[in-house]
Design a protein around this motif. Structure first.
Motif, PDB file in Angstrom:
ATOM      1  N   LEU A 194      54.315  42.643  62.426  1.00 37.23           N
ATOM      2  CA  LEU A 194      55.301  43.726  62.463  1.00 37.23           C
ATOM      3  C   LEU A 194      55.919  43.940  61.070  1.00 37.23           C
ATOM      4  N   VAL A 195      56.117  42.850  60.352  1.00 35.96           N
ATOM      5  CA  VAL A 195      56.622  42.959  58.977  1.00 35.96           C
ATOM      6  C   VAL A 195      55.608  43.698  58.101  1.00 35.96           C
ATOM      7  N   ALA A 196      54.317  43.363  58.290  1.00 34.99           N
ATOM      8  CA  ALA A 196      53.260  44.027  57.512  1.00 34.99           C
ATOM      9  C   ALA A 196      53.175  45.508  57.856  1.00 34.99           C
ATOM     10  N   VAL A 197      53.339  45.845  59.155  1.00 36.93           N
ATOM     11  CA  VAL A 197      53.303  47.249  59.582  1.00 36.93           C
ATOM     12  C   VAL A 197      54.445  48.022  58.934  1.00 36.93           C
ATOM     13  N   PHE A 198      55.618  47.415  58.908  1.00 35.24           N
ATOM     14  CA  PHE A 198      56.769  48.050  58.247  1.00 35.24           C
ATOM     15  C   PHE A 198      56.472  48.275  56.765  1.00 35.24           C
ATOM     16  N   ALA A 199      55.875  47.274  56.121  1.00 35.43           N
ATOM     17  CA  ALA A 199      55.557  47.384  54.694  1.00 35.43           C
ATOM     18  C   ALA A 199      54.520  48.481  54.450  1.00 35.43           C
ATOM     19  N   LEU A 200      53.522  48.620  55.333  1.00 32.55           N
ATOM     20  CA  LEU A 200      52.511  49.666  55.192  1.00 32.55           C
ATOM     21  C   LEU A 200      53.134  51.053  55.312  1.00 32.55           C
ATOM     22  N   ALA A 201      54.050  51.213  56.273  1.00 33.58           N
ATOM     23  CA  ALA A 201      54.720  52.508  56.448  1.00 33.58           C
ATOM     24  C   ALA A 201      55.529  52.865  55.201  1.00 33.58           C
ATOM     25  N   VAL A 202      56.263  51.897  54.665  1.00 31.27           N
ATOM     26  CA  VAL A 202      57.034  52.133  53.440  1.00 31.27           C
ATOM     27  C   VAL A 202      56.101  52.426  52.276  1.00 31.27           C
ATOM     28  N   ASN A 203      54.968  51.710  52.235  1.00 32.26           N
ATOM     29  CA  ASN A 203      53.997  51.912  51.159  1.00 32.26           C
ATOM     30  C   ASN A 203      53.484  53.348  51.150  1.00 32.26           C
ATOM     31  N   MET A 204      53.205  53.900  52.320  1.00 27.12           N
ATOM     32  CA  MET A 204      52.721  55.279  52.403  1.00 27.12           C
ATOM     33  C   MET A 204      53.787  56.255  51.899  1.00 27.12           C
ATOM     34  N   ILE A 205      55.043  56.006  52.258  1.00 22.15           N
ATOM     35  CA  ILE A 205      56.140  56.859  51.782  1.00 22.15           C
ATOM     36  C   ILE A 205      56.245  56.792  50.263  1.00 22.15           C
ATOM     37  N   LEU A 206      56.130  55.591  49.707  1.00 18.28           N
ATOM     38  CA  LEU A 206      56.238  55.421  48.262  1.00 18.28           C
ATOM     39  C   LEU A 206      55.086  56.097  47.529  1.00 18.28           C
ATOM     40  N   VAL A 207      53.875  55.977  48.078  1.00 15.32           N
ATOM     41  CA  VAL A 207      52.711  56.617  47.442  1.00 15.32           C
ATOM     42  C   VAL A 207      52.910  58.127  47.374  1.00 15.32           C
ATOM     43  N   LEU A 208      53.272  58.732  48.512  1.00 11.01           N
ATOM     44  CA  LEU A 208      53.472  60.183  48.542  1.00 11.01           C
ATOM     45  C   LEU A 208      54.650  60.599  47.664  1.00 11.01           C
ATOM     46  N   GLY A 209      55.728  59.786  47.685  1.00 12.17           N
ATOM     47  CA  GLY A 209      56.898  60.099  46.870  1.00 12.17           C
ATOM     48  C   GLY A 209      56.598  60.033  45.383  1.00 12.17           C
ATOM     49  N   MET A 210      55.838  59.030  44.956  1.00  9.91           N
ATOM     50  CA  MET A 210      55.493  58.917  43.537  1.00  9.91           C
ATOM     51  C   MET A 210      54.525  60.020  43.121  1.00  9.91           C
ATOM     52  N   ALA A 258      46.725  42.022  50.706  1.00  9.85           N
ATOM     53  CA  ALA A 258      47.766  41.151  50.151  1.00  9.85           C
ATOM     54  C   ALA A 258      48.565  40.489  51.264  1.00  9.85           C
ATOM     55  N   ASN A 259      48.890  41.252  52.305  1.00  8.34           N
ATOM     56  CA  ASN A 259      49.632  40.681  53.434  1.00  8.34           C
ATOM     57  C   ASN A 259      48.799  39.637  54.172  1.00  8.34           C
ATOM     58  N   VAL A 260      47.521  39.954  54.389  1.00 13.30           N
ATOM     59  CA  VAL A 260      46.629  39.011  55.065  1.00 13.30           C
ATOM     60  C   VAL A 260      46.533  37.712  54.262  1.00 13.30           C
ATOM     61  N   LEU A 261      46.386  37.852  52.952  1.00  8.93           N
ATOM     62  CA  LEU A 261      46.265  36.677  52.080  1.00  8.93           C
ATOM     63  C   LEU A 261      47.514  35.810  52.180  1.00  8.93           C
ATOM     64  N   ILE A 262      48.679  36.434  52.170  1.00  7.03           N
ATOM     65  CA  ILE A 262      49.934  35.682  52.268  1.00  7.03           C
ATOM     66  C   ILE A 262      50.061  35.018  53.640  1.00  7.03           C
ATOM     67  N   PHE A 263      49.754  35.771  54.699  1.00  2.51           N
ATOM     68  CA  PHE A 263      49.904  35.223  56.046  1.00  2.51           C
ATOM     69  C   PHE A 263      48.940  34.073  56.301  1.00  2.51           C
ATOM     70  N   GLU A 264      47.704  34.181  55.771  1.00  5.41           N
ATOM     71  CA  GLU A 264      46.743  33.090  55.957  1.00  5.41           C
ATOM     72  C   GLU A 264      47.209  31.836  55.212  1.00  5.41           C
ATOM     73  N   ARG A 265      47.835  32.027  54.063  1.00  4.80           N
ATOM     74  CA  ARG A 265      48.393  30.884  53.333  1.00  4.80           C
ATOM     75  C   ARG A 265      49.544  30.256  54.112  1.00  4.80           C
ATOM     76  N   ILE A 266      50.383  31.093  54.717  1.00  2.00           N
ATOM     77  CA  ILE A 266      51.488  30.575  55.540  1.00  2.00           C
ATOM     78  C   ILE A 266      50.921  29.795  56.723  1.00  2.00           C
ATOM     79  N   ARG A 267      49.836  30.326  57.333  1.00  2.00           N
ATOM     80  CA  ARG A 267      49.207  29.635  58.467  1.00  2.00           C
ATOM     81  C   ARG A 267      48.717  28.240  58.038  1.00  2.00           C
ATOM     82  N   GLU A 268      48.088  28.152  56.852  1.00  3.38           N
ATOM     83  CA  GLU A 268      47.585  26.871  56.362  1.00  3.38           C
ATOM     84  C   GLU A 268      48.716  25.861  56.205  1.00  3.38           C
TER      85      GLU A 268
END
Length: 861
Positions: A403-419, A445-455
């Protein structure tokens, strides 16, 4: 858990998101007159209402006049200074106000020709003998022969000059092609239709700058001329020119000058030009010369102190300043009656260079999107569906962290269009390619971080420590992967032109936003959650708990498969030769028809494909003649066309097919002509240089961060991915076009991102793992990152599969290349690049000892 105060970070995040969210507004174009009224100091101004009414009457009398032109003419006719009516800074004249209104009424994001259409200029090229005469040892007859023999070379130079001028206006996605014997077809995406008036001035500008000495007795000659202009004789070797100047109250008036016919120097040695203001607020254009120009300008000014030096641009006299001292620093300044927009346009034209041709605008057309409205709608809905599917997948698989990653993706799309809106970028299909890649990198990037947290959680760490270590250990891989792709994007943006530069701009924006959301925003969210919620752990789904596949043991088989695919691609390329390229590269035949009823472009493409013609289809209408609509079909020459020419022309065969399939459309009339490709010599050269330079920078960076062998392995894998993807794409009967090139560039960025992650784990495991050979360490690293590799590929494939089946026929080639690239890139990261690292690696003593023990175990076994 990060115990540092989060308030400052929260404020930074909110400010950044707010700024770029606001930049997106408005998404659609606003009415020109409504925007004018919103800018008024007095909303109830009777003077403004009268101007609007007058402008609308002009438009009613002449449908070809746009609101901006009508309002400007109405204000000038009544002698009204618009700057006194509207709110705005640094407005010098009425043209400045019109530019302001045009800017404020435009939509926030410029859509490209493929998504929104634009304007097409048919430009006639008339050889400029003055330009050609700069080549030494060429008389008039020789110049004419040279013009005929090297016309294509000079035309290509003119095309690149036009492209540079448009890039000065932040327009990187123009389509410029040779058309017929002496014409260029220029298609430009525009935000508002009346923007083409500004573009027309930029296009027609030859940028021929001349410095003429003014007659020593200019004042006496001026008085004599004004007393009896009809009988006045201009002195021999001089010409009479007028300039618009302003009195002390700012009122314009005409001034007369007598200029020496032969100029002292021209503007060919200009290397920089920019619009600026002096301490009194007067607009000017500052010029800078190269060493040759500096020397000549120094000679002219030192030998003529006390005389006036007139500056003439495109046969228009702008100013004639007095030479008071010798100017030896290679700097000059043009002053005159121009708006801020005109000053910038002139500066851009001077930097881009003068034209080898005089340009006449033969016709102007408003063009529909080249992808077709249905395709655009399909693409938008398919993109939304793909994004939703990706978010659902990430959310379900990683649960709370998802859910955190989904929120980040939504914000990322807004930032891309805004920039993109803030930096006036144009959104096109290649731009969408960049967005797809950056969305994939953001997920990665999110997957990489989450997999590291899982480890870390599996190793027994508590949640706070696991999150801290997860971000800490994933940081280097995320940084390296994004930086190598960013280097590629920056070089493509610096050296590349046209769609290549447009792709690079979008990709650069996406990389910056994805790093911000993945490393800064998600960490901030986790810190806030840790402060206010007492979660003890963070559950995630897992389908590969402890993979232990012998990938390296299969490297010989992988090399054989890749060798066969590469050899097959090269053989296929030789067999197909130029037939593998689409009309973007080869040019072809342009056929136009009049019609009574519009038919969807996809349906026309399918109908033509059924009789053996691959075509690009677009609708357009004349900007000056009412109800002058036409269908434009571009086909490339192939064996089928050559066979048809024996019995009938392609135009006749296509007309017969379309009228049989779509009788209500009544296609008739029109014309048939040959056109050149979008890819000229200069464009190809700049693209190849950009790619070569990006590869060199990647080699240097990876060598610095890892080892030289890693860099070579990464580059070889990239080349492998591009060649194999291209070969399979050609094998299924497709052609290489500009969207395909954009997709191949995307593959380079995607594949490199995947490879860097494995390299980072190899580097880490070499420090931690003992008693294993280097090959075993590499194999272990691949297995440890396998879950992340597959998840990232699956999320990207999910997007592409949706686009492939629901995105429409026009983007099908682009999506197919991306699909092939993701699959092949994943394969090469696991089997090719990692195996090449082993081949290049020189083991140390500990690794040699481990390899001896490994060999002994294998013998004993």
């Amino acid at each position: 858990m990060n115990k540092k105060p989060y308030v400052l970070r929260l404020i930074i995040a909110l400010v950044v998101v707010a700024i770029f969210s606001f930049s997106i507004y408005p998404l659609t174009q606003r009415d020109f007159y409504d925007t004018f009224q919103n800018l008024l100091k007095d909303p109830n101004s009777a003077e403004a209402a009268e101007l609007i009414a007058e402008a609308k009457l002009m438009q009613a009398a002449d449908a070809t006049i746009y609101p901006s032109n009508a309002l400007l003419e109405a204000a000038n006719a009544k002698g009204i200074q618009l700057k006194n009516l509207v709110k705005g800074k640094d407005l010098q004249n009425n043209r400045d106000v019109i530019s302001l209104i045009r800017k404020e009424s435009s939509s926030s994001i410029r859509l490209g020709l493929d998504l929104n259409g634009g304007v097409e200029f048919m430009l006639e090229l008339v050889p400029n003998q003055e330009f050609l005469s700069k080549f030494e040892g060429a008389d008039s007859e020789q110049l004419q022969k040279r013009m005929q023999s090297e016309f294509n070379k000079f035309r290509d130079q003119a095309i690149e000059t036009l492209r540079k001028r448009l890039e000065g206006q932040n327009i990187y996605e123009a389509e410029i092609t040779p058309a017929g014997d002496s014409f260029i077809a220029l298609r430009v995406p525009i935000v508002a239709k009346d923007e083409m008036l500004k573009l027309m001035d930029i296009i027609k500008m030859s940028a021929r700058l001349r410095f003429h000495l003014v007659h020593p007795q200019n004042d006496e000659l001026r008085s004599a001329y004004r007393s009896d202009p009809e009988h006045f004789q201009v002195p021999p070797e001089y010409i009479l020119m007028e300039s618009i100047e302003a009195d002390k109250d700012g009122n314009p008036y005409k001034e007369v000058y007598f200029l020496k016919r032969r100029w002292e120097m021209d503007g060919r040695n200009i290397v920089e030009a920019s619009a600026s203001k002096d301490m009194y607020g007067q607009l000017s254009i500052s010029l800078g010369f190269d060493s040759t120009g500096t020397k000549r300008f120094s000679e002219v000014t030192s030998e003529n102190i006390g005389r006036q030096l007139a500056i003439v641009l495109d046969d228009k006299l702008y100013c004639a300043p007095m030479i008071r001292v010798a100017i030896t620093d290679g700097q000059a300044r043009i002053t005159g009656d121009f708006s801020q927009e005109e000053a910038k346009n002139i500066a851009d034209a001077l930097v881009s260079g003068s034209m080898p041709f005089q340009i006449n605008v033969d016709a102007v057309f408003i063009t529909d999107p080249t992808l077709g409205k249905d395709n655009v709608a399909n693409g938008i809905w398919a993109g939304i569906l793909a994004l939703v599917c990706t978010m659902l997948f990430v959310g379900v698989y990683y649960l709370r962290a998802g859910l955190v990653a989904v929120f980040a993706l939504a914000v990322n799309m807004i930032l891309v269009l805004g920039m993109m809106a803030a930096f006036s970028a144009t959104l096109t299909l290649p731009g969408i390619a960049g967005i797809i890649l950056t969305m994939g990198m953001a997920v990665d990037a999110n997957v990489l971080i989450f997999e590291r947290i899982r480890e870390e959680l599996n190793a027994g760490k508590n949640l706070g420590t696991a999150i801290d270590l997860g971000y800490q250990k994933a940081f280097s891989a995320v940084l390296d992967a994004n930086l190598t792709t960013l280097f590629t994007a920056l070089i493509l943006m610096w050296v590349g032109t046209g769609p290549v530069k447009g792709f690079a701009i979008t990709l650069t924006i996406g990389i910056v936003t994805s790093m911000f959301t993945a490393l800064f925003l998600t960490r901030l969210v986790f810190d806030i959650i840790g402060r206010y919620f007492s979660f003890k752990t963070m559950k995630m789904c897992a389908f590969l708990s402890h993979p232990n596949f012998n990938f390296i043991g299969k490297r010989k088989i992988a090399f054989c498969i890749s060798g066969v695919l590469i050899a097959g691609t090269l053989i296929l390329a030789v067999v197909k030769n130029t037939s593998m390229f689409g009309v973007d590269f080869t040019g072809g035949t342009l056929i136009t028809f009049n019609y009574q009823e519009r038919v969807p472009q996809d349906d026309i493409v399918k109908a033509l494909k059924s009789i053996g013609y691959d075509a690009r289809v677009a609708y357009k209408e004349s900007a000056s003649v009412a109800d002058n609509r036409s269908l434009e079909i571009m086909i490339r020459e192939n064996e089928k066309i050559q066979q048809d020419l024996a019995t009938s022309s392609p135009k006749e065969k296509i007309a017969e097919c379309l009228n049989r399939t779509f009788p209500a459309a009544q296609f008739d009339g029109g014309q048939e002509s040959s056109v050149g490709g979008l890819i000229g010599e200069e464009f190809s050269k700049s693209a190849l240089i950009a790619i070569a330079m990006s590869f060199l920078v990647i080699i240097i960076y990876i060598s610095f961060r890892y080892e030289f062998g890693y860099a070579i392995a990464g580059i070889v894998a990239l080349i492998h991915d591009v060649i194999v993807a291209t070969g399979i794409f050609l094998l299924v009967g497709r052609e290489i076009t500009l969207p395909v090139i954009a997709a191949l560039l995307t593959i380079i960025g995607y594949s490199l991102n995947d490879t860097i992650v494995i390299f980072d784990r190899i580097r880490e495991d070499r420090k931690l793992v003992t008693g294993k050979s280097f090959a075993e360490i590499v194999n272990q690293s691949i297995n440890e990152t396998l879950s992340r590799t597959i998840l990232t590929s699956l999320t990207t494939l999910l997007v592409l599969i949706v686009l492939f089946f629901f995105g429409g026929i026009a983007i099908n080639d682009f999506v197919l290349v991306m699909l092939l690239g993701v699959i092949i890139g994943t394969y090469s990261s696991i089997f090719i690049s990692s195996s090449l690292v082993i081949g290049w690696h020189r083991p140390g003593r500990a690794e040699k000892s481990a390899e001896v023990k490994t060999g002994a175990r294998e013998i004993a076994g």
